[in-house]
Design a protein around this motif. Structure first.
Motif, PDB file in Angstrom:
ATOM      1  N   SER A  92       0.761  -1.159   0.135  1.00 29.40           N
ATOM      2  CA  SER A  92       0.271  -0.123  -0.002  1.00 29.40           C
ATOM      3  C   SER A  92       0.696   1.125  -0.041  1.00 29.40           C
ATOM      4  O   SER A  92       0.331   2.301  -0.616  1.00 29.40           O
ATOM      5  CB  SER A  92      -1.029  -0.005   1.239  1.00 29.40           C
ATOM      6  N   ASP A  93       1.984   1.236   0.447  1.00 33.95           N
ATOM      7  CA  ASP A  93       2.976   2.563   0.550  1.00 33.95           C
ATOM      8  C   ASP A  93       3.842   2.475  -0.810  1.00 33.95           C
ATOM      9  O   ASP A  93       4.775   3.217  -0.819  1.00 33.95           O
ATOM     10  CB  ASP A  93       3.749   2.450   1.949  1.00 33.95           C
ATOM     11  N   THR A  94       3.620   1.493  -1.764  1.00 31.54           N
ATOM     12  CA  THR A  94       4.309   1.859  -3.102  1.00 31.54           C
ATOM     13  C   THR A  94       3.334   1.967  -4.192  1.00 31.54           C
ATOM     14  O   THR A  94       2.190   2.124  -4.039  1.00 31.54           O
ATOM     15  CB  THR A  94       4.792   0.273  -3.183  1.00 31.54           C
ATOM     16  N   SER A  95       3.844   1.857  -5.275  1.00 35.30           N
ATOM     17  CA  SER A  95       3.124   2.551  -6.727  1.00 35.30           C
ATOM     18  C   SER A  95       2.491   0.829  -7.182  1.00 35.30           C
ATOM     19  O   SER A  95       1.904   1.248  -8.226  1.00 35.30           O
ATOM     20  CB  SER A  95       3.972   3.010  -7.547  1.00 35.30           C
ATOM     21  N   VAL A  96       2.726   0.072  -6.574  1.00 33.89           N
ATOM     22  CA  VAL A  96       2.247  -1.088  -7.233  1.00 33.89           C
ATOM     23  C   VAL A  96       0.828  -1.331  -6.871  1.00 33.89           C
ATOM     24  O   VAL A  96       0.449  -1.534  -5.580  1.00 33.89           O
ATOM     25  CB  VAL A  96       2.919  -2.657  -6.494  1.00 33.89           C
ATOM     26  N   LEU A  97      -0.213  -1.292  -7.754  1.00 35.20           N
ATOM     27  CA  LEU A  97      -1.441  -1.557  -7.875  1.00 35.20           C
ATOM     28  C   LEU A  97      -1.822  -3.026  -7.798  1.00 35.20           C
ATOM     29  O   LEU A  97      -1.586  -3.595  -8.869  1.00 35.20           O
ATOM     30  CB  LEU A  97      -2.358  -0.852  -8.517  1.00 35.20           C
ATOM     31  N   VAL A  98      -2.399  -3.535  -6.878  1.00 28.72           N
ATOM     32  CA  VAL A  98      -2.680  -5.131  -6.763  1.00 28.72           C
ATOM     33  C   VAL A  98      -4.224  -5.356  -6.869  1.00 28.72           C
ATOM     34  O   VAL A  98      -4.986  -4.855  -6.026  1.00 28.72           O
ATOM     35  CB  VAL A  98      -2.032  -6.076  -5.748  1.00 28.72           C
ATOM     36  N   ASN A  99      -4.888  -5.982  -7.746  1.00 27.62           N
ATOM     37  CA  ASN A  99      -6.517  -6.052  -7.886  1.00 27.62           C
ATOM     38  C   ASN A  99      -6.603  -7.485  -8.557  1.00 27.62           C
ATOM     39  O   ASN A  99      -5.704  -8.105  -9.045  1.00 27.62           O
ATOM     40  CB  ASN A  99      -7.076  -5.154  -8.932  1.00 27.62           C
ATOM     41  N   ALA A 100      -7.799  -8.136  -8.165  1.00 26.67           N
ATOM     42  CA  ALA A 100      -8.272  -9.251  -8.602  1.00 26.67           C
ATOM     43  C   ALA A 100      -9.429  -8.896  -9.740  1.00 26.67           C
ATOM     44  O   ALA A 100     -10.108  -8.221  -9.636  1.00 26.67           O
ATOM     45  CB  ALA A 100      -8.907 -10.049  -7.411  1.00 26.67           C
ATOM     46  N   GLY A 101      -9.630  -9.695 -10.801  1.00 27.96           N
ATOM     47  CA  GLY A 101     -10.372  -9.618 -11.626  1.00 27.96           C
ATOM     48  C   GLY A 101     -11.283 -10.904 -11.877  1.00 27.96           C
ATOM     49  O   GLY A 101     -10.421 -12.200 -11.790  1.00 27.96           O
ATOM     50  N   CYS A 102     -12.402 -10.934 -12.253  1.00 19.96           N
ATOM     51  CA  CYS A 102     -13.425 -12.042 -12.668  1.00 19.96           C
ATOM     52  C   CYS A 102     -13.679 -12.176 -14.196  1.00 19.96           C
ATOM     53  O   CYS A 102     -14.245 -11.057 -14.411  1.00 19.96           O
ATOM     54  CB  CYS A 102     -14.644 -11.965 -11.807  1.00 19.96           C
ATOM     55  N   PRO A 103     -13.250 -13.087 -14.928  1.00 18.18           N
ATOM     56  CA  PRO A 103     -13.662 -12.830 -16.338  1.00 18.18           C
ATOM     57  C   PRO A 103     -15.132 -13.495 -16.908  1.00 18.18           C
ATOM     58  O   PRO A 103     -15.474 -13.094 -17.883  1.00 18.18           O
ATOM     59  CB  PRO A 103     -12.692 -14.287 -16.880  1.00 18.18           C
ATOM     60  N   GLY A 104     -16.030 -13.934 -15.641  1.00 16.65           N
ATOM     61  CA  GLY A 104     -17.195 -14.211 -16.037  1.00 16.65           C
ATOM     62  C   GLY A 104     -17.151 -15.761 -16.593  1.00 16.65           C
ATOM     63  O   GLY A 104     -16.268 -16.489 -16.455  1.00 16.65           O
ATOM     64  N   PHE A 105     -18.344 -16.371 -16.807  1.00 17.13           N
ATOM     65  CA  PHE A 105     -18.427 -17.659 -17.094  1.00 17.13           C
ATOM     66  C   PHE A 105     -17.933 -17.853 -18.404  1.00 17.13           C
ATOM     67  O   PHE A 105     -18.741 -17.741 -19.348  1.00 17.13           O
ATOM     68  CB  PHE A 105     -19.871 -18.384 -16.802  1.00 17.13           C
ATOM     69  N   THR A 106     -16.711 -18.081 -18.586  1.00 22.84           N
ATOM     70  CA  THR A 106     -16.232 -18.119 -20.131  1.00 22.84           C
ATOM     71  C   THR A 106     -15.708 -19.345 -20.709  1.00 22.84           C
ATOM     72  O   THR A 106     -15.371 -20.145 -19.959  1.00 22.84           O
ATOM     73  CB  THR A 106     -14.809 -17.318 -20.018  1.00 22.84           C
ATOM     74  N   ALA A 107     -16.137 -19.728 -21.877  1.00 23.73           N
ATOM     75  CA  ALA A 107     -15.687 -21.033 -22.578  1.00 23.73           C
ATOM     76  C   ALA A 107     -14.257 -21.245 -22.609  1.00 23.73           C
ATOM     77  O   ALA A 107     -13.538 -20.653 -23.470  1.00 23.73           O
ATOM     78  CB  ALA A 107     -16.604 -20.960 -23.954  1.00 23.73           C
TER      79      ALA A 107
END
Length: 241
Positions: free
Chosen positions: A183-198
């Motif tokens: 949090s005290d760095t410039s690194v942004l960390v996030n999670a993503g959901c692609p949805g129900f993908t084939a």
């Protein structure tokens, strides 16, 4: 750091991972195609280059410490640094996977790839990411890992394999912890959901294309410096943890 953005996408030889690489490549980025199978890795790189992307192969088995270390050294030598890491590689594991039937060895295998593999690769790449002007880490998760959605009345996620589901809940918790640590760095960390993908993970039974599933990762990889950190998102916006 080279002005051209450099990204590593794990499990990028096919499916959503390939489309993430293609999406970032279309933006003019240099893309490291992380994959353990040499033939599939080379084929993906050739296909990306044929489409105009600046792609290069990165030998990488996310289940091996030495492989992750070697991949970081390879990227440093061949690309000169790293701006974005997309942790996409994942497996479902052997069936059956109800909680009462799943073999503990299956759970270990799934966690080894889907969770420990993320830690292994992320930690190997962190020194380069910290040196970037706008570093991003994107963990490809799934809404099936959301404890909030799992316990919400009226929401039926169907018969999701238990080991896979647990690994995504684990990954979500890990994403939060990385975001807090950095949090005290410039690194942004996030999670993503692609949805129900084939994809081959679900026998191509999903209702979304791999390109549609890749869109959230491309978005999170390109958020501005004041963008979110420690969040979980799909195409519609925030997903509850």
């Amino acid at each position: 750091m080279n002005a051209q953005k450099i990204a590593l996408v794990t499990g990028a030889n096919k499916g959503i991972g390939y489309e993430i690489a293609a999406g970032l490549g279309a933006l003019g980025w240099r893309i490291g195609v992380g994959a353990r199978d040499p033939r599939r890795r080379h084929a993906a790189v050739d296909r990306l280059r044929a489409s105009g992307a600046d792609a290069f192969g990165v030998p990488l088995d996310v289940t091996e410490d030495a492989s992750a270390t070697a991949a970081a050294e390879f990227i440093a030598e061949h690309a000169g640094g790293l701006d974005v890491l997309v942790n996409n590689a994942a497996i479902v594991g052997r069936m059956p996977q109800t909680p009462s039937s799943v073999d503990p060895s299956t759970l270990r295998d799934v966690v080894e790839t889907n969770v420990i593999g993320v830690i292994r690769v992320t930690n190997a790449m962190l020194p380069m990411l910290r040196a970037s002007s706008s570093p991003r880490i994107v963990n490809m998760s799934s809404s099936v890992g959301s404890l909030s959605l799992q316990t919400s009345p009226g929401i039926d996620m169907g018969q999701v394999p238990a080991a896979y589901l647990a690994s995504k809940t684990f990954l979500n918790a890990l994403t939060i912890q990385y975001a807090k640590e950095l949090s005290d760095t410039s690194v942004l960390v996030n999670a993503g959901c692609p949805g129900f993908t084939a994809t081959d993970l679900n026998g191509f039974s999903g209702v979304r294309t791999a390109q549609q599933g890749a869109a959230i990762a491309v978005h999170l990889a390109t958020v501005p410096d004041d963008g979110p950190r420690g969040g979980f998102f799909d195409d519609a916006g925030p997903v509850p943890w």
